[in-house]
Design a protein around this motif. Structure first.
Motif, PDB file in Angstrom:
ATOM      1  N   GLN A 125       0.739  -1.178  -0.037  1.00  0.00           N
ATOM      2  CA  GLN A 125      -0.059  -0.136  -0.138  1.00  0.00           C
ATOM      3  C   GLN A 125       0.890   1.276   0.087  1.00  0.00           C
ATOM      4  N   THR A 130      -5.104   3.081  -0.319  1.00  0.00           N
ATOM      5  CA  THR A 130      -6.309   2.451   0.521  1.00  0.00           C
ATOM      6  C   THR A 130      -6.665   1.113  -0.151  1.00  0.00           C
ATOM      7  N   CYS A 139      -4.445   3.219   5.663  1.00  0.00           N
ATOM      8  CA  CYS A 139      -4.524   1.813   5.936  1.00  0.00           C
ATOM      9  C   CYS A 139      -4.098   1.382   7.213  1.00  0.00           C
TER      10      CYS A 139
END
Length: 453
Positions: A79, A113, A335
């Motif tokens: 991420q 995300t 996240c």
């Protein structure tokens, strides 16, 4: 699998039963078709990781997109790479805390995300209609191995904590990597923070021989025992893909995620001189209590990390997270991040003293959790009945039905996969929590009997 492929955390299933190489390749074709650009890919150490990753990558490349292979890394590393490098998106091959016979395919949006539902639906439509971008031989994508993603990720974390304070505290920590993806990152993080670490299950193994990858109290007996035996300042445990962290305090007590969420939330609000914390309706009242005590505000959402993170982006929250150990730090990324959580807790303990003392200061609540069977086609009617029965109380319908009292609540949520309701109650004592669940369960039974006729 039925017409909906994606669950709350990607596409998951038992290898070669629910999740096959063919499904993975076709899903990869759909992902490449919809993402329209370079895609980063990573995996945890499950034995099926190479098979599933190769199939997904082949599908992505057949659509004309390049694949950037980050290797075996935690989910938040993928991420962070996607967010930091301006690429179309990412894919993580993981089943997180599920048993080793499972694996999964989790999609990551261009901002790092977890992919929102509407984009997952676009991928599902492409998958089921077989509407893929099948490129000619000279326009297919390539795979490029990429190193350095972990270094950049850890550097981002270290910039956000007081490293000198942590080093000065001369902490001793027991780290349980669960034979998972954190084996390649968390030991390095603790070394960089000047923490003396005793590592358990520190070799990546797809069968999770040390213990199952879900960091429950039963699974962390060795960690708890080692903290006690060594006099460590705390224990740190990750799940399989290292997006969550659970702590053991200096007395060897297992901390449920609501307690670590409350401790960190209080600190984040204090550091920001107020601000908003976002958390699901299932979170303990102790989180709201400590946030408001520091002059902050709480905003509740449906259960699920993607929902929490997107609400945080929308309102500019200073912090967010779930009670399962998944905490979200917006200055780092939107996240759940296990390593960032560990680093922040080390900083807090370094500055404020033993973790057991911090836990002792938290407001005390007890919870009761249970489930009751209900046919899927009756769920909406039963929930409407429940709202009417409790109309004299404050009722929240963000996710299921939450009945709010002055000193607690009862939450009824329909399962998305089974014909049942999950009932959660919280109160100041175990007896009160149980009594609230008993009462609510009776009302649900009345409603089910009524609509079954």
């Amino acid at each position: 699998m039925d017409e909906r492929l994606f669950g709350t955390n990607g596409v998951r299933g038992v290898i070669n039963q629910d999740l096959s190489a063919q499904l993975s390749m076709d899903l990869g074709k759909a992902i490449g078709t919809c993402m329209k650009g370079n895609v980063a890919i990573g995996n945890d150490p499950r034995t099926s990781a190479d098979m599933i990753k190769s199939a997904v990558a082949a599908g992505i490349m057949s659509s004309g997109a390049n694949v950037i292979d980050l290797g075996m890394v935690p989910t938040p590393v993928v991420q962070h790479y996607v967010k930091s490098n301006g690429i179309a998106g990412g894919v993580m091959i993981t089943a997180s805390h599920n048993p080793p016979e499972f694996n999964g395919i989790k999609c990551i949006d261009a901002d790092g995300t977890e992919m929102p539902r509407q984009k997952e639906e676009e991928i599902e439509r492409s998958y089921y209609k077989k509407s893929f971008s099948n490129m000619s031989w000279d326009q297919v994508g390539s795979m490029y191995p990429r190193s350095g993603a972990i270094d950049a990720y850890l550097s981002s974390i270290i910039k956000l904590v007081d490293v000198q304070a942590i080093k000065n505290a001369e902490l001793k920590v027991v780290l349980d990597c669960a034979n998972g993806a954190s084996t390649v990152s968390s030991p390095r993080l603790l070394k960089d923070l000047g923490v003396r670490a005793i590592t358990l299950n520190g070799n990546p193994m797809g069968t999770f021989p040390g213990h199952p990858s879900e960091p429950t109290e039963d699974h962390l007996k060795d960690l708890i025992a080692t903290v006690k035996e060594t006099g460590a300042d705390l224990g740190i445990a990750h799940d399989g893909d290292a997006d969550r962290t659970i702590f053991i305090d200096n007395k060897g007590h297992y901390l449920y995620g609501d307690k670590s969420l409350a401790i960190v939330a209080s600190e984040m609000v204090k550091e920001n001189n107020g601000g908003t914390v976002v958390t699901p309706v299932s979170s303990s009242n102790c989180v709201e209590d400590v946030v408001t005590a520091e002059g902050g505000k709480i905003v509740y959402t449906k259960v699920g990390a993607p929902v929490v993170s997107r609400k945080m982006i929308e309102i500019g929250a200073v912090f967010g997270g779930e009670e399962n150990g998944g905490l979200i730090f917006p200055k780092h990324q939107y996240c759940r991040d296990g390593a960032m959580t560990a680093a922040k807790m080390l900083e807090i303990v370094s500055k404020q003293g033993p973790l057991s003392d911090l836990v002792e200061k938290l407001p005390r609540y007890s919870q009761d959790k249970r489930k009751t069977v209900c046919p899927n086609d009756l769920k909406n009617s039963v929930l409407s009945y429940l709202v009417k029965q409790y109309e004299k109380e404050e009722v929240n319908t963000i996710d299921g039905v939450k009945i709010c009292y002055s000193d607690g609540w009862t939450l009824v949520r329909p399962s998305g996969t089974e014909p049942l309701f999950r009932i959660y109650s919280e109160a100041k004592t175990e007896l009160e929590a149980k009594e609230r669940s008993d009462e609510c369960e009776k009302v649900l039974a009345e409603a089910i009997r009524k609509y079954l006729k």
